[in-house]
Enzyme design. Structure first.
Site, PDB file in Angstrom:
ATOM      1  N   ASN A   8       0.873  -1.180   0.000  1.00 45.16           N
ATOM      2  CA  ASN A   8       0.000   0.000   0.000  1.00 45.16           C
ATOM      3  C   ASN A   8       0.910   1.230   0.000  1.00 45.16           C
ATOM      4  OD1 ASN A   8      -1.810   2.039   0.489  1.00 45.16           O
ATOM      5  ND2 ASN A   8      -2.354   1.371   2.571  1.00 45.16           N
ATOM      6  N   LYS A  10       0.147   4.240  -0.338  1.00 44.62           N
ATOM      7  CA  LYS A  10      -0.521   5.424   0.253  1.00 44.62           C
ATOM      8  C   LYS A  10      -0.279   6.666  -0.605  1.00 44.62           C
ATOM      9  CE  LYS A  10      -0.037   3.299   4.757  1.00 44.62           C
ATOM     10  NZ  LYS A  10      -0.114   3.440   6.180  1.00 44.62           N
ATOM     11  N   HIS A  96      -9.619   1.114   4.896  1.00 45.95           N
ATOM     12  CA  HIS A  96      -8.342   1.242   5.604  1.00 45.95           C
ATOM     13  C   HIS A  96      -8.553   2.158   6.811  1.00 45.95           C
ATOM     14  CE1 HIS A  96      -4.200   2.348   6.479  1.00 45.95           C
ATOM     15  NE2 HIS A  96      -3.837   1.267   5.805  1.00 45.95           N
ATOM     16  N   GLU A  98      -6.957   4.525   7.844  1.00 47.41           N
ATOM     17  CA  GLU A  98      -6.745   5.953   7.541  1.00 47.41           C
ATOM     18  C   GLU A  98      -7.971   6.550   6.847  1.00 47.41           C
ATOM     19  OE1 GLU A  98      -2.965   5.419   5.608  1.00 47.41           O
ATOM     20  OE2 GLU A  98      -2.119   4.809   7.534  1.00 47.41           O
ATOM     21  N   GLU A 166      -5.833  -5.324  10.352  1.00 50.68           N
ATOM     22  CA  GLU A 166      -4.806  -4.313  10.598  1.00 50.68           C
ATOM     23  C   GLU A 166      -5.107  -3.598  11.919  1.00 50.68           C
ATOM     24  OE1 GLU A 166      -2.708  -3.032   6.792  1.00 50.68           O
ATOM     25  OE2 GLU A 166      -4.435  -1.725   7.020  1.00 50.68           O
ATOM     26  N   GLY A 172       2.074   1.742  10.864  1.00 47.01           N
ATOM     27  CA  GLY A 172       3.055   2.823  10.767  1.00 47.01           C
ATOM     28  C   GLY A 172       3.735   3.166  12.083  1.00 47.01           C
ATOM     29  N   SER A 210       3.041  -2.662  10.425  1.00 51.65           N
ATOM     30  CA  SER A 210       4.483  -2.700  10.673  1.00 51.65           C
ATOM     31  C   SER A 210       5.108  -4.043  10.307  1.00 51.65           C
ATOM     32  CB  SER A 210       4.798  -2.320  12.127  1.00 51.65           C
ATOM     33  OG  SER A 210       4.373  -0.984  12.382  1.00 51.65           O
TER      34      SER A 210
END
Ligand code: PEP
Length: 252
Positions: A8, A10, A96, A98, A166, A172, A210
């Site tokens: 991904n 991003k 996701h 985010e 996730e 991250g 991660s």
């Protein structure tokens, strides 16, 4: 089932950097489809067309990072699933964290987007995962179970849908879930899927958060972990491909 190793990207990388990364992947990846791994990269929308052409006839599939909940029409700024499919992409990441936390997406939105993806012939990768405070309260199964129930459209089956677990606290942050914690959540997700779809045993469940070359071997060797969704480590060919290599070592 082959493990799916998905990058991904991003909202990262300039045009030149995208070209370089694509070139580095292409020159270092085995041209034959591997017996254990399938590769996927998900660039920003603007690079989709170029990347699908670049990776055509290669072992690397291409996906988008989101799609509209609408089919077409007056939705300024939206990109439809059909447009993404027309560019030659095969997958789309949906829900996701985010998008859920940064753009207020709720399960119902993810569900509508996934239905659009199916109508367009795309495979949605539906992301689920609890926050750090939800885990601290022992609510991770309640949260993820609800996300599974509400985000999957009735059109979902194991051939047209992928799940990505996730945990939000792992994305991250450099703090990956342990193989034991990931394994427990993936087994739980498999059970939750069985209540929704007939062939849940064959639906891919990726781990994301991660993941890197150091922890991937153990995570990918864990039962019910059918691949990885990788952010940071997918931005360099070397670290991304090393995740696939760690799988081979773990598998012997
Ligand atoms: C992600 O954004 O899906 C992700 C897992 O990111 P990272 O690998 O950087 O934690």
């Amino acid at each position: 089932m082959k493990k799916l190793i998905a990058g991904n990207w991003k909202m990262n990388l300039s045009r030149e950097e995208v070209n370089q990364l694509a070139y580095d992947l292409m020159t270092n990846i085995s041209p034959e489809p591997g017996p254990r791994v399938e590769w996927l990269v998900c660039p920003p929308f603007l690079y989709l067309d170029r990347m699908t052409k670049f990776f055509a006839d290669s072992p690397v599939a291409v996906g988008a990072q989101d799609c509209s909940a609408h089919d077409n029409g007056a939705h300024t700024g939206d990109i439809s699933a059909r447009m993404i499919a027309e560019m030659g992409a095969r997958y789309v990441i949906l829900g996701h964290s985010e998008r859920r936390h940064g753009h207020g997406e709720v399960d119902e939105t993810v569900n509508r987007k996934a239905r659009r993806a199916h109508e367009a012939g795309l495979i949605p990768i539906i992301c689920v995962g609890e926050t750090e405070s939800e885990r601290a309260q022992g609510r991770e199964k309640e949260i993820v179970g609800r996300q599974i129930m509400d985000s999957l459209p009735s059109s979902a089956n194991s051939a047209n849908t992928v799940i990505a677990y996730e945990p939000v606290w792992a994305i991250g942050t450099g703090k990956n879930a342990t193989p034991e914690d990931a394994g427990a959540m993936h087994a739980f997700i498999r059970e939750a899927l069985a209540a929704r779809i007939k062939d849940a045993a064959h639906m891919r469940i990726l781990y994301g958060g991660s993941m890197n070359a150091d922890n991937a071997g153990a995570l990918l060797a864990t039962a019910h972990v059918d691949g990885g969704l990788i952010g940071g480590a997918s931005l360099k060919a070397e670290s991304f491909l090393a995740i696939g290599r760690s799988l081979k070592e773990a598998d012997g």
